[in-house]
Motif scaffolding. Structure first.
Motif, short mmCIF file in Angstrom:
data_model
loop_
_atom_site.label_atom_id
_atom_site.label_comp_id
_atom_site.label_asym_id
_atom_site.label_seq_id
_atom_site.Cartn_x
_atom_site.Cartn_y
_atom_site.Cartn_z
N CYS A 170 1.18 -1.79 0.17
CA CYS A 170 0.08 -0.09 -0.13
C CYS A 170 0.73 1.07 0.15
N GLY A 171 2.20 0.92 -0.64
CA GLY A 171 3.06 2.30 -0.71
C GLY A 171 3.06 2.85 -1.43
N GLY A 172 1.87 2.92 -2.70
CA GLY A 172 1.68 3.71 -3.68
C GLY A 172 2.51 3.60 -5.02
N THR A 173 2.72 3.94 -6.19
CA THR A 173 3.48 3.59 -7.23
C THR A 173 4.96 4.41 -7.14
N ASP A 174 6.24 3.80 -7.27
CA ASP A 174 6.79 4.73 -7.86
C ASP A 174 6.85 5.82 -8.77
N SER A 175 6.02 6.00 -9.90
CA SER A 175 5.53 6.56 -10.63
C SER A 175 5.33 7.78 -9.99
N MET A 176 4.65 8.12 -8.58
CA MET A 176 4.15 8.94 -8.16
C MET A 176 5.08 9.83 -7.36
N TYR A 177 5.19 9.17 -7.64
CA TYR A 177 6.77 9.76 -6.95
C TYR A 177 8.05 10.01 -7.77
N ILE A 178 8.64 9.89 -8.82
CA ILE A 178 9.50 9.91 -9.61
C ILE A 178 8.82 11.23 -10.55
N LYS A 179 7.41 11.40 -10.75
CA LYS A 179 7.04 12.89 -11.59
C LYS A 179 6.95 13.71 -10.27
N ARG A 180 7.51 14.27 -9.59
CA ARG A 180 7.62 14.54 -8.25
C ARG A 180 9.21 15.19 -7.83
N GLU A 181 10.14 14.46 -8.51
CA GLU A 181 11.06 14.24 -8.52
C GLU A 181 12.50 13.91 -7.09
N PHE A 182 11.29 12.81 -6.69
CA PHE A 182 11.99 12.14 -5.96
C PHE A 182 12.82 10.85 -6.04
N GLN A 183 13.99 10.76 -5.18
CA GLN A 183 14.80 10.17 -5.83
C GLN A 183 14.38 8.38 -4.90
N ILE A 184 14.67 7.27 -5.94
CA ILE A 184 14.51 6.43 -5.91
C ILE A 184 15.47 5.43 -5.14
N GLY A 185 15.55 5.04 -3.74
CA GLY A 185 16.90 3.78 -3.74
C GLY A 185 16.55 3.03 -2.91
N HIS A 186 17.25 2.26 -1.81
CA HIS A 186 17.08 1.52 -0.90
C HIS A 186 17.46 0.83 -0.26
#
Length: 199
Positions: A170-186
């Motif tokens: 239930c954390g949302g989709t990565d695309s929601m964050y990417i389009k708002r310029e969040f950095q994706i890491g682990h």
């Protein structure tokens, strides 16, 4: 989306909050019914207390705990409202307020963050089954970003689902964050989407 507005969850919404989980959030019969979105606050002590209850009272322990947390301003986030009713919820708070995301319990997820930094963590989205696919989770994230900017947070982060976005993921989709310029890491096996705010 014209008839949907987003607001901060407030203590006076405690009754409305539990009613949403009772009647609407999992009206599709999902196995997650009964979560009341308290997992991130759920300690070993709370589980021991629940286990000690008579079996017929156990199903109410998370409901009662959620009511108490909202009423006391300890379960926070943002709600999507339509027709005067909650139709979506985004669980978001100061990161160290979550038992499961404290520096002590989740040190990997704090790497790269200064000790005095203020982090708004978004841990879950729960949209009513009949309202899904309308961009409500996206609107909740947009509101959260504005809230974090306006309230002096240094970072905002979320934990996008790896794969299908559903009640258990239930954390949302990565695309929601990417389009708002969040950095994706682990952090270990989990995905973290993080955005630095301010200068």
């Amino acid at each position: 989306m014209n008839n949907i507005s987003v607001h901060k969850l407030t203590p006076d919404m405690a009754e409305q909050y539990v009613a949403y989980f009772d009647n609407r959030a999992f009206s599709d019969g999902s196995e997650q019914k009964g979560c009341y979105c308290v997992w991130h606050h759920w300690t070993e002590q709370k589980e021991a207390e629940r286990s000690a209850l008579p079996e017929n009272e156990r199903p109410f322990s998370k409901r009662n705990y959620a009511y108490e947390l909202v009423k006391n301003g300890r379960l926070n986030g943002f709600v999507a409202i339509s027709g005067g009713e909650i139709v979506g919820f985004c669980n978001a708070d100061l990161k160290e307020n979550y038992f499961r995301h404290s520096r002590e319990n989740d040190p990997e997820s704090w790497e790269g963050i200064d000790s005095d930094s203020k982090v708004l963590a978004i841990v879950c989205y729960i949209v009513a089954p009949d309202m899904r696919g309308m961009g409500i989770a996206d609107s909740l994230l947009e509101y959260a970003c504005g809230y974090a900017e306006e309230n002096g947070f240094d970072y905002i982060e979320g934990y996008p689902s790896d794969g299908a976005f559903d009640a258990r993921n239930c954390g949302g989709t990565d695309s929601m964050y990417i389009k708002r310029e969040f950095q994706i890491g682990h952090a270990g096996s989990r995905i973290i989407a993080r955005r630095k705010l301010g200068n």
